[in-house]
Every structure is written in C-alpha cells, then in structure tokens.
Design a protein around this motif. Sequence first.
Motif, mmCIF file in Angstrom:
data_model
loop_
_atom_site.group_PDB
_atom_site.id
_atom_site.type_symbol
_atom_site.label_atom_id
_atom_site.label_comp_id
_atom_site.label_asym_id
_atom_site.label_seq_id
_atom_site.Cartn_x
_atom_site.Cartn_y
_atom_site.Cartn_z
ATOM 1 N N LEU A 1 3.305 2.006 -16.100
ATOM 2 C CA LEU A 1 3.544 2.237 -14.684
ATOM 3 C C LEU A 1 2.318 2.842 -14.011
ATOM 4 O O LEU A 1 1.933 2.437 -12.904
ATOM 5 N N ALA A 2 1.680 3.796 -14.667
ATOM 6 C CA ALA A 2 0.485 4.425 -14.103
ATOM 7 C C ALA A 2 -0.650 3.414 -13.962
ATOM 8 O O ALA A 2 -1.348 3.387 -12.944
ATOM 9 N N PHE A 3 -0.813 2.557 -14.960
ATOM 10 C CA PHE A 3 -1.865 1.538 -14.889
ATOM 11 C C PHE A 3 -1.604 0.561 -13.743
ATOM 12 O O PHE A 3 -2.512 0.243 -12.970
ATOM 13 N N VAL A 4 -0.374 0.104 -13.632
ATOM 14 C CA VAL A 4 -0.040 -0.840 -12.565
ATOM 15 C C VAL A 4 -0.198 -0.186 -11.200
ATOM 16 O O VAL A 4 -0.757 -0.780 -10.269
ATOM 17 N N ILE B 1 0.838 -1.204 0.000
ATOM 18 C CA ILE B 1 0.000 0.000 0.000
ATOM 19 C C ILE B 1 0.872 1.253 0.000
ATOM 20 O O ILE B 1 0.611 2.203 -0.752
ATOM 21 N N LEU B 2 1.906 1.260 0.822
ATOM 22 C CA LEU B 2 2.807 2.421 0.851
ATOM 23 C C LEU B 2 3.538 2.589 -0.475
ATOM 24 O O LEU B 2 3.705 3.718 -0.962
ATOM 25 N N PHE B 3 3.984 1.491 -1.060
ATOM 26 C CA PHE B 3 4.657 1.565 -2.362
ATOM 27 C C PHE B 3 3.714 2.099 -3.429
ATOM 28 O O PHE B 3 4.083 2.955 -4.236
ATOM 29 N N SER B 4 2.488 1.600 -3.425
ATOM 30 C CA SER B 4 1.496 2.061 -4.399
ATOM 31 C C SER B 4 1.200 3.543 -4.204
ATOM 32 O O SER B 4 1.107 4.299 -5.182
ATOM 33 N N ALA B 5 1.078 3.985 -2.965
ATOM 34 C CA ALA B 5 0.821 5.403 -2.694
ATOM 35 C C ALA B 5 1.999 6.268 -3.129
ATOM 36 O O ALA B 5 1.810 7.372 -3.665
ATOM 37 N N ALA B 6 3.214 5.757 -2.932
ATOM 38 C CA ALA B 6 4.396 6.517 -3.348
ATOM 39 C C ALA B 6 4.450 6.668 -4.863
ATOM 40 O O ALA B 6 4.746 7.748 -5.384
ATOM 41 N N VAL B 7 4.159 5.608 -5.583
ATOM 42 C CA VAL B 7 4.202 5.680 -7.046
ATOM 43 C C VAL B 7 3.082 6.575 -7.566
ATOM 44 O O VAL B 7 3.298 7.370 -8.485
ATOM 45 N N VAL B 8 1.894 6.479 -6.987
ATOM 46 C CA VAL B 8 0.788 7.340 -7.419
ATOM 47 C C VAL B 8 1.105 8.802 -7.131
ATOM 48 O O VAL B 8 0.854 9.678 -7.965
ATOM 49 N N SER B 9 1.677 9.086 -5.956
ATOM 50 C CA SER B 9 2.035 10.475 -5.667
ATOM 51 C C SER B 9 3.129 10.978 -6.601
ATOM 52 O O SER B 9 3.125 12.144 -6.993
ATOM 53 N N MET B 10 4.055 10.097 -6.993
ATOM 54 C CA MET B 10 5.077 10.486 -7.964
ATOM 55 C C MET B 10 4.429 10.824 -9.307
ATOM 56 O O MET B 10 4.807 11.788 -9.968
ATOM 57 N N LEU B 11 3.422 10.050 -9.688
ATOM 58 C CA LEU B 11 2.728 10.315 -10.952
ATOM 59 C C LEU B 11 1.903 11.599 -10.882
ATOM 60 O O LEU B 11 1.727 12.280 -11.889
ATOM 61 N N ILE B 12 1.401 11.923 -9.717
ATOM 62 C CA ILE B 12 0.621 13.155 -9.569
ATOM 63 C C ILE B 12 1.524 14.381 -9.661
ATOM 64 O O ILE B 12 1.191 15.364 -10.328
ATOM 65 N N MET C 1 -2.074 2.436 -10.318
ATOM 66 C CA MET C 1 -3.416 2.902 -9.966
ATOM 67 C C MET C 1 -4.468 1.798 -9.948
ATOM 68 O O MET C 1 -5.508 1.958 -9.310
ATOM 69 N N PHE C 2 -4.208 0.689 -10.638
ATOM 70 C CA PHE C 2 -5.228 -0.351 -10.706
ATOM 71 C C PHE C 2 -4.743 -1.710 -10.204
ATOM 72 O O PHE C 2 -5.397 -2.329 -9.379
ATOM 73 N N CYS C 3 -3.616 -2.168 -10.685
ATOM 74 C CA CYS C 3 -3.157 -3.515 -10.347
ATOM 75 C C CYS C 3 -2.700 -3.637 -8.898
ATOM 76 O O CYS C 3 -3.101 -4.579 -8.201
ATOM 77 N N LEU C 4 -1.867 -2.729 -8.425
ATOM 78 C CA LEU C 4 -1.383 -2.808 -7.047
ATOM 79 C C LEU C 4 -2.503 -2.651 -6.022
ATOM 80 O O LEU C 4 -2.564 -3.438 -5.067
ATOM 81 N N PRO C 5 -3.422 -1.689 -6.153
ATOM 82 C CA PRO C 5 -4.529 -1.628 -5.185
ATOM 83 C C PRO C 5 -5.421 -2.874 -5.222
ATOM 84 O O PRO C 5 -5.868 -3.345 -4.175
ATOM 85 N N ALA C 6 -5.668 -3.416 -6.401
ATOM 86 C CA ALA C 6 -6.475 -4.634 -6.486
ATOM 87 C C ALA C 6 -5.753 -5.803 -5.813
ATOM 88 O O ALA C 6 -6.366 -6.598 -5.096
ATOM 89 N N PHE C 7 -4.450 -5.898 -6.025
ATOM 90 C CA PHE C 7 -3.662 -6.957 -5.403
ATOM 91 C C PHE C 7 -3.658 -6.805 -3.884
ATOM 92 O O PHE C 7 -3.791 -7.787 -3.154
#
Length: 96
Positions: free
Chosen positions: A37-40, A12-23, A42-48
Amino acid sequence: MLHATILILCLILFSAAVVSMLIFRPAITTTRGGKILAFVAMFCLPAFCGLLGVSKEMVRSKSTTFCLSCHAMEAYGKSLYIDDPTQSSRVPFPKS
C-alpha cells in the motif's frame, strides 16, 4: 476534458489521503500488505497522476488556441481562420 481533470484531482486527493494515513499511522507498513500500500500510494499513484496530466496537456497542445497563445505565432495564426481558400497565401507550383 472536464472529466479528465476531475479524475486527476480525485486521484491526487486519494493519494494524499493514503500518504497522510501512512504518515500518521506508520504501524500499517509493518505487514506485507501495508508495504505494498505504501509503495502504491507513494510511487504508483503519483506517477499515474502525472501521466494522466501529461496526456491531457498533449491533447490540448493540438488545438489552434494553444498554438496561437505563443506571441511568435500570432502573425501566422491569422491565416488559420480564413475560410475562403482563394485567400490562401501559398502559391501553387505549376504542373510540368
């Protein structure tokens, strides 16, 4: 079980870090790799992460303490802790 919780939190922290980097740097998504990277992120990591959480809770729901946490099951739960099989409340059927 603690390892699963730590894994979920790290994902969750990794996903939040990547999403914040994309923002904060949307120019990353102009390339094909950035879009992947954005697809993974924003969608794949949270679903996982959600699937891991559901899996962990399904395992926990099989425990006696989880079952007895419901107030309706308290009366039935006392019989689960009896170690003496002669104290069982069930009546065996006669063999015919």
